[in-house]
Write a protein that holds these residues in place. Sequence first.
Motif, PDB file in Angstrom:
ATOM      1  N   SER A 141       0.839  -1.202   0.000  1.00 44.62           N
ATOM      2  CA  SER A 141       0.000   0.000   0.000  1.00 44.62           C
ATOM      3  C   SER A 141       0.872   1.249   0.000  1.00 44.62           C
ATOM      4  O   SER A 141       0.410   2.342  -0.348  1.00 44.62           O
ATOM      5  CB  SER A 141      -0.923   0.006   1.225  1.00 44.62           C
ATOM      6  N   ASP A 192      -1.091  -6.174  -1.749  1.00 44.80           N
ATOM      7  CA  ASP A 192      -0.371  -5.744  -0.545  1.00 44.80           C
ATOM      8  C   ASP A 192      -0.599  -6.789   0.537  1.00 44.80           C
ATOM      9  O   ASP A 192      -1.724  -6.963   0.999  1.00 44.80           O
ATOM     10  CB  ASP A 192      -0.910  -4.388  -0.089  1.00 44.80           C
ATOM     11  N   SER A 233      -5.560  -4.384  -0.917  1.00 40.92           N
ATOM     12  CA  SER A 233      -5.005  -4.440   0.432  1.00 40.92           C
ATOM     13  C   SER A 233      -6.153  -4.721   1.394  1.00 40.92           C
ATOM     14  O   SER A 233      -6.944  -3.826   1.706  1.00 40.92           O
ATOM     15  CB  SER A 233      -4.324  -3.118   0.819  1.00 40.92           C
TER      16      SER A 233
END
Length: 245
Positions: A141, A192, A233
Motif C-alpha cells: 500500500s 499488498d 489491500s
Amino acid sequence: MKKVFITGGNKSIGLETARQLLQKGYYVYLGSRNLEAGQQSVNDLKAEGLENAEAIQIDVTDEVSVQAAQATIASKTEVLDVLINNAGISGGMPQSALRSGAEQFLKVYQTNVLGVARVTQALIEMLKKAPEPRIVNVSSSQGSLTLASDPTNIYYQYKGVVYQSSKAALNMYTICLAYELRDTNVKVNAVDPSFTKTDFNNHRGTGTVQEAGQRVVKYAIIGEDGPTGGYFSEELNPETGVIPW
C-alpha cells in the motif's frame, strides 16, 4: 496438479505462501537466490508432510540467472499455472528525496521492478499454456500515490522514497501487463500482503506471515470471475480489498 513459481520463496511471506499453496494441492517451484537456502526451506516443508516442493535457483537481478531458472522449470513442466513475483528489497533506511543517491534507487529497482519484468517475460509463454493462469505481483500500500499523499492514511508518516517509488512503478507495470493480456486467460493483480512482521522490516510489522500468505494466495487461485488489473489491500480495506492507485 497445478504448478506455481514463487520468487523469494525461501523465507517469510514467500515461504508461507508456498506452504499454503502446497496445502491446497499445488506443486511449488520455490525460487531462491541462494540454492542452499531454498533447498533447506524445501526440506523443512517436506518435514511438515508437504512433499510437492522443489527449489529453483534464481537471482531476479541477473538476466542469465532468470533464463537459467526458466530453462530449469521448462525441463520439468510445459505449463505454469501461477507466477508470484514476491522477491523484493527495502533498500534500507533512511530514504530521503534529497539525499538518497542513484545507486540506492538502482539497487532497489533492479529487484522490485526490473526483476519482476525479467521473470514475467521469461515465463509468460509457459503461463499462457495454462487454462487459468494467474500472476500476483506482491506490492505494498506504500506504493499508492493517493494514500501516500493522504494525511488521514495510517501510514502517511512512513516515507521511504526509494522503496515507495519502486512499488508505485511495480503497480504501473501491473496495470500495463494486465492491459496487454486483456484478451487472454491470464489474470494479473498487485497485492499488498500488509505490514507484516518479517526480517524485511526488522519485525516491526503488525500482521503475521500467515495472514500475509492468505492474502497473496487468494489472488493466486481466483476463479474465472475474479479481477484482473487490480490493486488490493485487505488490511486497509477489509470489505472489498480495493485500494486507490
